[in-house]
Motif scaffolding. Structure first.
Motif, short mmCIF file in Angstrom:
data_model
loop_
_atom_site.label_atom_id
_atom_site.label_comp_id
_atom_site.label_asym_id
_atom_site.label_seq_id
_atom_site.Cartn_x
_atom_site.Cartn_y
_atom_site.Cartn_z
N TYR A 143 0.80 -1.23 0.00
CA TYR A 143 0.00 0.00 0.00
C TYR A 143 0.83 1.28 0.00
O TYR A 143 0.29 2.37 -0.17
CB TYR A 143 -0.91 0.02 1.23
CG TYR A 143 -2.00 -1.02 1.21
CD1 TYR A 143 -3.18 -0.81 0.51
CD2 TYR A 143 -1.84 -2.23 1.88
CE1 TYR A 143 -4.18 -1.76 0.48
CE2 TYR A 143 -2.84 -3.19 1.87
CZ TYR A 143 -4.00 -2.95 1.17
OH TYR A 143 -4.99 -3.90 1.14
N LEU A 144 2.13 1.15 0.18
CA LEU A 144 2.96 2.33 0.41
C LEU A 144 2.86 3.35 -0.72
O LEU A 144 2.76 4.56 -0.48
CB LEU A 144 4.42 1.89 0.60
CG LEU A 144 5.37 2.95 1.16
CD1 LEU A 144 4.84 3.51 2.48
CD2 LEU A 144 6.76 2.36 1.35
N TRP A 147 -0.44 5.21 -0.37
CA TRP A 147 -0.40 6.18 0.72
C TRP A 147 0.37 7.42 0.31
O TRP A 147 0.00 8.54 0.65
CB TRP A 147 0.23 5.54 1.96
CG TRP A 147 -0.58 4.42 2.54
CD1 TRP A 147 -1.91 4.18 2.35
CD2 TRP A 147 -0.10 3.36 3.38
NE1 TRP A 147 -2.30 3.04 3.03
CE2 TRP A 147 -1.21 2.52 3.66
CE3 TRP A 147 1.13 3.04 3.91
CZ2 TRP A 147 -1.11 1.39 4.47
CZ3 TRP A 147 1.25 1.92 4.73
CH2 TRP A 147 0.14 1.10 5.00
N ALA A 148 1.46 7.21 -0.43
CA ALA A 148 2.28 8.34 -0.88
C ALA A 148 1.52 9.24 -1.84
O ALA A 148 1.77 10.45 -1.91
CB ALA A 148 3.56 7.82 -1.54
N LYS A 149 0.58 8.66 -2.59
CA LYS A 149 -0.21 9.45 -3.55
C LYS A 149 -1.37 10.20 -2.90
O LYS A 149 -1.99 11.05 -3.53
CB LYS A 149 -0.76 8.52 -4.64
CG LYS A 149 0.29 8.03 -5.64
CD LYS A 149 -0.34 7.08 -6.64
CE LYS A 149 -1.41 7.76 -7.48
NZ LYS A 149 -1.97 6.83 -8.51
N CYS A 150 -1.67 9.88 -1.64
CA CYS A 150 -2.79 10.54 -0.97
C CYS A 150 -2.54 12.04 -0.84
O CYS A 150 -1.41 12.48 -0.59
CB CYS A 150 -3.02 9.95 0.41
SG CYS A 150 -3.77 8.30 0.41
N LEU A 167 8.10 4.48 7.54
CA LEU A 167 7.97 3.83 6.23
C LEU A 167 8.35 4.75 5.09
O LEU A 167 8.38 4.34 3.93
CB LEU A 167 6.54 3.33 6.04
CG LEU A 167 6.11 2.15 6.91
CD1 LEU A 167 4.61 1.90 6.80
CD2 LEU A 167 6.88 0.89 6.53
N GLY A 168 8.63 6.03 5.39
CA GLY A 168 9.10 6.96 4.37
C GLY A 168 8.12 8.02 3.93
O GLY A 168 8.43 8.81 3.03
N LEU A 169 6.95 8.08 4.55
CA LEU A 169 5.97 9.10 4.17
C LEU A 169 6.32 10.43 4.83
O LEU A 169 6.77 10.46 5.99
CB LEU A 169 4.57 8.66 4.59
CG LEU A 169 4.04 7.40 3.89
CD1 LEU A 169 2.70 7.00 4.46
CD2 LEU A 169 3.92 7.62 2.39
N PRO A 170 6.14 11.54 4.13
CA PRO A 170 6.50 12.86 4.69
C PRO A 170 5.58 13.25 5.83
O PRO A 170 4.35 13.15 5.71
CB PRO A 170 6.35 13.80 3.50
CG PRO A 170 5.42 13.11 2.56
CD PRO A 170 5.65 11.65 2.74
#
Length: 322
Positions: A143-144, A147-150, A167-170
């Motif tokens: 899903y990563l 999630w990044a595109k959200c 996990l690397g999300l800002p």
């Protein structure tokens, strides 16, 4: 912009997510003015003729749209619940695809959901998708990228935000917004504790300890039931909640059928819960530290309802409840 909220949920329902979703839509509409909640048609005989707005005691300031969706409820009666959830989710995504295919003016909407498995489909049709995270799936890598595109991510606890950042999300994309409570539902109760007990059929001559909610293992309810055996005859522990006599509620009754220090009332309508809480001497939230969801992810609605009641609370010392 308009808000369109997608949820693969049975609403109204005996489960807490129904309260959270309806109250969120009501609050969005009060602030924004244009909200549409899209749900599947699901079998729920206990709530078949109950109006959603009346049940949750909210104004009709948003729209509810139910799209036709095959609900293989017979699977749940014959196979493990996890299989039913997967099959039903597949049918939901198929129905949702065709609904979105013909949905007009999609660019006018901000899309909102708490169903992570719906994100790939929703992101095909909407530029601005907001995901509200309540837990993280085991296969986070799957899903990563979604999630990044959200457009934004809402987490109900700091623990969830911290894991998503790992996990690397800002972090600037993620907002922590814990669950909450409608204080008006408690402020309107004028009856005394004794009057409420008589109205609800609770003992007047006991020190009443109450737990509300589901009876899953990670909720710590069996530990509370076992601990009740160490109380004096002046105390009684009352359990309110449970979703199914065949599963959590039925199993809990069976395990504790000889425990004379507890009272298992089962499910009660949402509008009655504030009455039970204000009739108690102590409210308990015994979540277990052995489950990550319980320890760091959950933001229990019951905790905020307990606080609104003004009754003393005993809660597990966990990061999610701090």
């Amino acid at each position: 912009m308009k808000i369109i909220y997608f949820s693969n949920s049975r609403i109204p329902t005996e489960k807490g997510y129904g309260i959270q979703i309806i109250k969120m839509c009501h609050a969005f509409a009060a602030a924004n003015g244009a909200v549409e909640l899209v749900l599947p048609t699901k079998n729920n005989q206990a709530f078949k003729h109950i109006d959603t707005f009346d049940y949750y005691q909210v104004q009709r300031n948003f729209d509810i749209k139910k799209i036709k969706c095959l609900d293989p409820s017979w699977v749940a009666q014959r196979m493990r619940p996890g299989l039913y959830i997967k099959i039903q989710a597949f049918f939901w995504l198929v129905s949702l695809f065709f609904y979105l295919l013909f949905k007009k003016n999609k660019r006018e909407y901000i899309c909102y959901t708490r169903d992570e498995y719906s994100l790939p489909l929703l992101q095909l049709f909407f530029n601005h998708v907001v995901w509200e995270a309540h837990t993280l799936p085991r296969a986070t890598g799957r899903y990563l990228k979604y999630w990044a595109k959200c457009f934004r991510i809402i987490t109900i606890t700091q623990g969830l935000k911290d894991e998503l950042i790992t996990l690397g999300l800002p972090q600037e994309k993620i907002l922590v917004a814990p669950d909450a409570v409608d204080l008006a539902e408690f402020n309107k109760i004028k009856s005394s504790k004794e009057e409420l007990r008589r109205e609800l059929g609770l003992p007047v001559d006991k020190n009443i300890i109450i737990y509300t909610g589901h009876l899953y293992d990670w909720k710590g309810t069996q530990g509370l039931a076992d601990a009740a055996n160490f109380l004096s005859d002046k105390e009684i522990v009352v359990f309110i909640g449970g979703s199914d006599e065949k599963f959590d509620l039925g199993n809990f009754r069976s395990k504790n059928q000889n425990n004379k220090k507890i009272l298992i009332l089962g499910f009660k309508p949402y509008q009655q819960i504030p009455l039970y809480l204000k009739a108690a001497d102590v409210l308990v939230l015994p979540n277990s530290a052995s489950d990550q969801k319980s320890k760091t992810w959950t933001s229990p609605l019951k905790l905020f309802m307990y606080m609104a009641s003004g009754v003393p609370i005993v809660a597990a010392q966990l990061p999610s409840l701090s």
